[in-house]
Each structure stands twice: as structure tokens, then as C-alpha cells.
Design a protein around this motif. Structure first.
Motif, PDB file in Angstrom:
ATOM      1  N   ASP A  92       0.822  -1.219   0.000  1.00  0.00           N
ATOM      2  CA  ASP A  92       0.000   0.000   0.000  1.00  0.00           C
ATOM      3  C   ASP A  92       0.856   1.270   0.000  1.00  0.00           C
ATOM      4  OD1 ASP A  92      -2.265   1.561  -0.058  1.00  0.00           O
ATOM      5  OD2 ASP A  92      -2.704   1.373   2.083  1.00  0.00           O
ATOM      6  N   ASP A  93       1.767   1.364  -0.995  1.00  0.00           N
ATOM      7  CA  ASP A  93       2.631   2.534  -1.128  1.00  0.00           C
ATOM      8  C   ASP A  93       2.125   3.438  -2.247  1.00  0.00           C
ATOM      9  OD1 ASP A  93       4.464   2.096   0.911  1.00  0.00           O
ATOM     10  OD2 ASP A  93       5.690   0.765  -0.324  1.00  0.00           O
ATOM     11  N   ASP A  94       2.018   4.725  -1.964  1.00  0.00           N
ATOM     12  CA  ASP A  94       1.481   5.682  -2.931  1.00  0.00           C
ATOM     13  C   ASP A  94       2.535   6.268  -3.849  1.00  0.00           C
ATOM     14  OD1 ASP A  94      -0.961   5.256  -1.820  1.00  0.00           O
ATOM     15  OD2 ASP A  94      -1.046   7.144  -0.699  1.00  0.00           O
ATOM     16  N   MET A  95       3.820   6.080  -3.521  1.00  0.00           N
ATOM     17  CA  MET A  95       4.886   6.661  -4.322  1.00  0.00           C
ATOM     18  C   MET A  95       5.886   5.595  -4.744  1.00  0.00           C
ATOM     19  SD  MET A  95       5.915  10.290  -2.585  1.00  0.00           S
ATOM     20  CE  MET A  95       7.236  10.476  -3.786  1.00  0.00           C
ATOM     21  N   ARG A  96       6.413   5.773  -5.931  1.00  0.00           N
ATOM     22  CA  ARG A  96       7.468   4.893  -6.435  1.00  0.00           C
ATOM     23  C   ARG A  96       8.365   5.739  -7.321  1.00  0.00           C
ATOM     24  NH1 ARG A  96       9.874   0.284  -5.235  1.00  0.00           N
ATOM     25  NH2 ARG A  96       7.827  -0.606  -4.681  1.00  0.00           N
ATOM     26  N   ARG A  97       9.651   5.770  -6.998  1.00  0.00           N
ATOM     27  CA  ARG A  97      10.638   6.514  -7.764  1.00  0.00           C
ATOM     28  C   ARG A  97      10.269   7.988  -7.930  1.00  0.00           C
ATOM     29  NH1 ARG A  97      11.171   1.541 -12.089  1.00  0.00           N
ATOM     30  NH2 ARG A  97      12.632   0.286 -10.873  1.00  0.00           N
ATOM     31  N   GLY A  98       9.763   8.558  -6.846  1.00  0.00           N
ATOM     32  CA  GLY A  98       9.510   9.990  -6.807  1.00  0.00           C
ATOM     33  C   GLY A  98       8.235  10.457  -7.470  1.00  0.00           C
ATOM     34  N   ARG A  99       7.359   9.545  -7.841  1.00  0.00           N
ATOM     35  CA  ARG A  99       6.096   9.952  -8.447  1.00  0.00           C
ATOM     36  C   ARG A  99       5.010   8.956  -8.040  1.00  0.00           C
ATOM     37  NH1 ARG A  99       6.418   8.655 -14.892  1.00  0.00           N
ATOM     38  NH2 ARG A  99       6.915   6.430 -14.753  1.00  0.00           N
ATOM     39  N   PRO A 100       3.727   9.284  -8.341  1.00  0.00           N
ATOM     40  CA  PRO A 100       2.648   8.394  -7.896  1.00  0.00           C
ATOM     41  C   PRO A 100       2.820   6.964  -8.391  1.00  0.00           C
ATOM     42  CG  PRO A 100       1.746  10.480  -8.646  1.00  0.00           C
ATOM     43  CD  PRO A 100       3.211  10.498  -8.994  1.00  0.00           C
ATOM     44  N   SER A 101       2.534   6.008  -7.530  1.00  0.00           N
ATOM     45  CA  SER A 101       2.566   4.606  -7.927  1.00  0.00           C
ATOM     46  C   SER A 101       1.549   4.367  -9.039  1.00  0.00           C
ATOM     47  CB  SER A 101       2.230   3.707  -6.735  1.00  0.00           C
ATOM     48  OG  SER A 101       3.179   3.877  -5.701  1.00  0.00           O
ATOM     49  N   CYS A 102       1.709   3.247  -9.727  1.00  0.00           N
ATOM     50  CA  CYS A 102       0.857   2.967 -10.884  1.00  0.00           C
ATOM     51  C   CYS A 102      -0.622   2.962 -10.512  1.00  0.00           C
ATOM     52  CB  CYS A 102       1.258   1.621 -11.500  1.00  0.00           C
ATOM     53  SG  CYS A 102       0.486   1.263 -13.089  1.00  0.00           S
ATOM     54  N   HIS A 103      -0.973   2.397  -9.374  1.00  0.00           N
ATOM     55  CA  HIS A 103      -2.397   2.325  -9.006  1.00  0.00           C
ATOM     56  C   HIS A 103      -2.958   3.686  -8.609  1.00  0.00           C
ATOM     57  CE1 HIS A 103      -0.584   1.924  -4.951  1.00  0.00           C
ATOM     58  NE2 HIS A 103      -1.719   2.419  -4.512  1.00  0.00           N
ATOM     59  N   ILE A 104      -2.108   4.595  -8.175  1.00  0.00           N
ATOM     60  CA  ILE A 104      -2.554   5.961  -7.893  1.00  0.00           C
ATOM     61  C   ILE A 104      -2.797   6.703  -9.202  1.00  0.00           C
ATOM     62  CG2 ILE A 104      -1.902   8.167  -6.858  1.00  0.00           C
ATOM     63  CD1 ILE A 104      -2.579   6.012  -4.818  1.00  0.00           C
ATOM     64  N   ARG A 105      -1.949   6.485 -10.168  1.00  0.00           N
ATOM     65  CA  ARG A 105      -2.056   7.180 -11.463  1.00  0.00           C
ATOM     66  C   ARG A 105      -3.156   6.608 -12.345  1.00  0.00           C
ATOM     67  NH1 ARG A 105      -2.816   9.109 -15.575  1.00  0.00           N
ATOM     68  NH2 ARG A 105      -1.413  10.161 -17.067  1.00  0.00           N
ATOM     69  N   TYR A 106      -3.312   5.279 -12.340  1.00  0.00           N
ATOM     70  CA  TYR A 106      -4.235   4.648 -13.289  1.00  0.00           C
ATOM     71  C   TYR A 106      -5.386   3.885 -12.639  1.00  0.00           C
ATOM     72  CZ  TYR A 106      -0.952   5.708 -17.030  1.00  0.00           C
ATOM     73  OH  TYR A 106      -0.162   6.373 -17.938  1.00  0.00           O
ATOM     74  N   GLY A 107      -5.400   3.803 -11.333  1.00  0.00           N
ATOM     75  CA  GLY A 107      -6.443   3.045 -10.662  1.00  0.00           C
ATOM     76  C   GLY A 107      -5.964   1.635 -10.356  1.00  0.00           C
ATOM     77  N   GLU A 108      -6.555   1.047  -9.324  1.00  0.00           N
ATOM     78  CA  GLU A 108      -6.086  -0.252  -8.849  1.00  0.00           C
ATOM     79  C   GLU A 108      -6.268  -1.351  -9.890  1.00  0.00           C
ATOM     80  OE1 GLU A 108      -6.762  -3.180  -4.970  1.00  0.00           O
ATOM     81  OE2 GLU A 108      -7.552  -1.137  -4.985  1.00  0.00           O
ATOM     82  N   ALA A 109      -7.414  -1.382 -10.545  1.00  0.00           N
ATOM     83  CA  ALA A 109      -7.678  -2.444 -11.525  1.00  0.00           C
ATOM     84  C   ALA A 109      -6.702  -2.376 -12.697  1.00  0.00           C
ATOM     85  CB  ALA A 109      -9.116  -2.361 -12.018  1.00  0.00           C
ATOM     86  N   MET A 110      -6.479  -1.173 -13.210  1.00  0.00           N
ATOM     87  CA  MET A 110      -5.582  -1.033 -14.356  1.00  0.00           C
ATOM     88  C   MET A 110      -4.134  -1.331 -13.959  1.00  0.00           C
ATOM     89  SD  MET A 110      -5.891  -0.683 -17.544  1.00  0.00           S
ATOM     90  CE  MET A 110      -7.597  -0.106 -17.541  1.00  0.00           C
ATOM     91  N   ARG A 232      14.844  11.622  -0.866  1.00  0.00           N
ATOM     92  CA  ARG A 232      16.083  11.010  -1.336  1.00  0.00           C
ATOM     93  C   ARG A 232      15.821   9.674  -2.028  1.00  0.00           C
ATOM     94  NH1 ARG A 232      21.074  11.942  -3.158  1.00  0.00           N
ATOM     95  NH2 ARG A 232      22.706  10.655  -2.239  1.00  0.00           N
ATOM     96  N   LEU A 233      14.923   8.876  -1.463  1.00  0.00           N
ATOM     97  CA  LEU A 233      14.674   7.537  -1.991  1.00  0.00           C
ATOM     98  C   LEU A 233      13.633   7.522  -3.110  1.00  0.00           C
ATOM     99  CD1 LEU A 233      14.623   5.202   1.149  1.00  0.00           C
ATOM    100  CD2 LEU A 233      16.485   5.623  -0.452  1.00  0.00           C
ATOM    101  N   GLY A 234      12.756   8.514  -3.114  1.00  0.00           N
ATOM    102  CA  GLY A 234      11.696   8.523  -4.119  1.00  0.00           C
ATOM    103  C   GLY A 234      10.541   7.604  -3.771  1.00  0.00           C
ATOM    104  N   LYS A 235      10.517   7.113  -2.529  1.00  0.00           N
ATOM    105  CA  LYS A 235       9.429   6.265  -2.045  1.00  0.00           C
ATOM    106  C   LYS A 235       9.338   6.468  -0.536  1.00  0.00           C
ATOM    107  CE  LYS A 235      12.348   2.140  -1.506  1.00  0.00           C
ATOM    108  NZ  LYS A 235      12.519   0.706  -1.867  1.00  0.00           N
TER     109      LYS A 235
END
Length: 294
Positions: A92-110, A232-235
Motif C-alpha cells: 500500500d505505497d502511494d509513491m514509487r521513484r519519486g512519483r505516484p505509484s501505478c495504481h494511484i495514477r491509473y487506478g487499482e484495476a488497471m 532522497r529515496l523517491g518512495k
């Protein structure tokens, strides 16, 4: 140091260029999932696994570009694992590599479908190479499937999920880390050698090197989770503590964990000593992964 940086950059850029071509975002009804797959695949990252494929392939006498389909496939499997790892049902992480995680950007199903898409397309990509013999390609793809599945990365994720909120001992933690993180790092080195037709003794030494740097890599991740910052970590940091996970830091503390990582680095370098793999690049890479700050 400069030669190491130049060599790493050469491998890194080769992987980046190849990855940019594997998933054309065509104007088709399923374009959204292709966009989501590209979003995560091309969202940055160290490309350590892809770099390892190319480095070991060259050290065993092959040409780096010949192994690019395998390097891309492994990076796609890694990207899929991160998408699923970030989902609400997992870490349940909202960030990955300094930007929104995929499920935040595109929705959980996508995001779920994007991960599935990357996993399946990885094997199609691995089989597209035309410069490696069919027999060696078949072995490489078999090893990738094993490393990604229930006896490899996926198995490590299962242990992680089932023991969240529970204290685990050092032996089970080693098993978790050697599977969840280590399996894909080990298979990267192995496939690089296999695709070049290396002897079994060389593949075994490559495996030992990658096993040790893979575990060291995870230990440093555990350390950075408590010593670094989100910027620093982007997550998110302190996520292990919030999810009540046992890590090397919770078992041994920061300083002892650093000592263990450094010993693993030394063991990795000892594993390749006296072989065709014994190179300044692999020795410096082991140091860089152990000493990294992000």
C-alpha cells in the motif's frame, strides 16, 4: 572509477533504449493498459538487473546487444513486481521513484492488469532475440520463469505477506530476502552467462556473486528505510516499521547490518576471483550497491 561509470552508463543506456521500443503505445482499445505498463517500466530505476545481464554476457565472451532481449525481459518482470508490491492489498505505497505509484495514477484495476501485462510480455520479449541459439534461449527463459515464480521472487513475496506483523527469525528472513529480492538478481547474472554459452563452473561463480550482492542490496534497502528520506529515496521511508516487518535492522541494528552487507560484498568479490568474471567493473559494482545512499 571513471571507467566503471562509463561502462555502467553504456549498459544502462543500452537497456533504456531497448526498453523504450518494446511496448509501443498504439492507438488501440487497450491503450490505457499499455500506457500504464510504460509508465512503470520507463519510470526510472537503477536497471541493475539489466546491467548485470549485459555485463556477465560480455565477460563470458558475448556481445552486450545480443543479450538485450533478456535484459529487457528481466526489467519488465521487475517492474511488474513493483506495481503489485505497491497495491493496497500488498504494501500500500502511494509513491514509487519519486512519483505516484501505478495504481494511484491509473487506478487499482488497471495497475493490476499492467503488472500482468508486463509479466506476460516479458517472456514474449525474451523469445524475440535472434542472436542467441534456440537451445540457450530456452534454458534462459526457463531460468527466468523459475526465478520469477513460486520458487523464486513470488515465493519470497508470499513469505513477506504471510508474516507481516509477525516476528520472524534470521533464517526465515534470509530465505525471504534471497527469494523476493535475490532471485531476480541471481537470474540476471546467470542468464548473462548462459546466453554466452559459459561453462557450468563459471555460471556457478556468477550465481554466488549475485547471491551475495543481492542480499547485500536488500540489507542496504532495510538500512535506508530508517536512515534516509522520502525525497532522497523517491518512495516512503519507515514503511517496514509501519507494516511491522522484520528486517535486518530490526534484528541486528543499523551498524551490524552495515557490517553484514560489507562482508557479503567481500564474499561476492571472492566468488569471482580467478575466473573470467574477475573484473574491475563487477568489483566496483559490488561496492557501489553496498555503499549506495538511495
Amino acid at each position: 572509477m571513471e571507467q566503471y561509470k562509463e561502462t555502467f552508463e553504456r549498459y544502462y543506456q543500452a537497456v533504456e533504449r531497448a526498453l523504450a521500443q518494446v511496448l509501443p503505445a498504439e492507438d488501440c482499445p487497450q491503450k490505457t493498459v499499455l500506457d500504464a505498463m510504460n509508465y512503470s517500466l520507463m519510470g526510472g530505476g537503477k536497471r541493475i538487473r539489466g546491467v548485470l545481464v549485459l555485463a556477465f554476457h560480455e565477460l563470458c565472451g558475448g556481445k552486450a546487444e545480443d543479450a538485450l532481449p533478456f535484459a529487457c525481459a528481466i526489467e519488465m518482470v521487475h517492474a511488474y513486481s513493483l506495481i503489485h508490491d505497491d497495491l493496497p492489498c500488498m504494501d500500500d505505497d502511494d509513491m514509487r521513484r519519486g512519483r505516484p505509484s501505478c495504481h494511484i495514477r491509473y487506478g487499482e484495476a488497471m495497475a493490476l492488469l499492467a503488472g500482468d501485462g508486463l509479466l506476460t510480455h516479458a517472456f514474449e520479449t525474451a523469445l524475440k532475440g535472434e542472436r542467441i541459439t534456440p537451445a540457450l534461449t530456452l534454458r534462459a527463459v526457463k531460468e527466468l520463469a523459475q526465478a520469477a515464480g513460486a520458487y523464486g521472487m513470488l515465493g519470497g513475496q508470499v513469505i513477506d505477506v504471510e508474516h507481516e506483523g509477525q516476528a520472524i527469525d534470521a533464517q526465515l528472513l534470509d530465505t525471504l530476502d534471497l527469494l523476493k529480492t535475490g532471485a531476480m538478481i541471481r537470474v540476471s547474472a546467470r542468464i548473462g552467462c548462459i546466453a554466452a554459452g559459459a561453462e557450468e563452473a563459471v555460471i556457478s561463480r556468477a550465481d554466488r556473486y549475485a547471491r551475495d550482492i543481492g542480499l547485500a542490496f536488500q540489507i542496504v534497502d532495510d538500512i535506508l528505510d530508517v536512515t534516509s528520506t522520502t525525497e532522497r529515496l523517491g518512495k516512503p521511508v519507515h514503511s517496514d516499521e509501519e507494516n511491522q516487518k522484520t528486517t535486518y535492522v530490526t534484528l541486528y541494528g543499523v551498524e551490524r547490518s552495515r557490517e553484514i552487507a560489507r562482508q557479503l560484498k567481500d564474499d561476492a568479490c571472492a566468488a569471482i576471483e580467478g575466473t573470467v568474471l574477475d573484473s574491475p567493473f563487477l568489483r566496483r559494482l559490488a561496492e557501489a550497491l553496498t555503499d549506495r545512499e538511495f
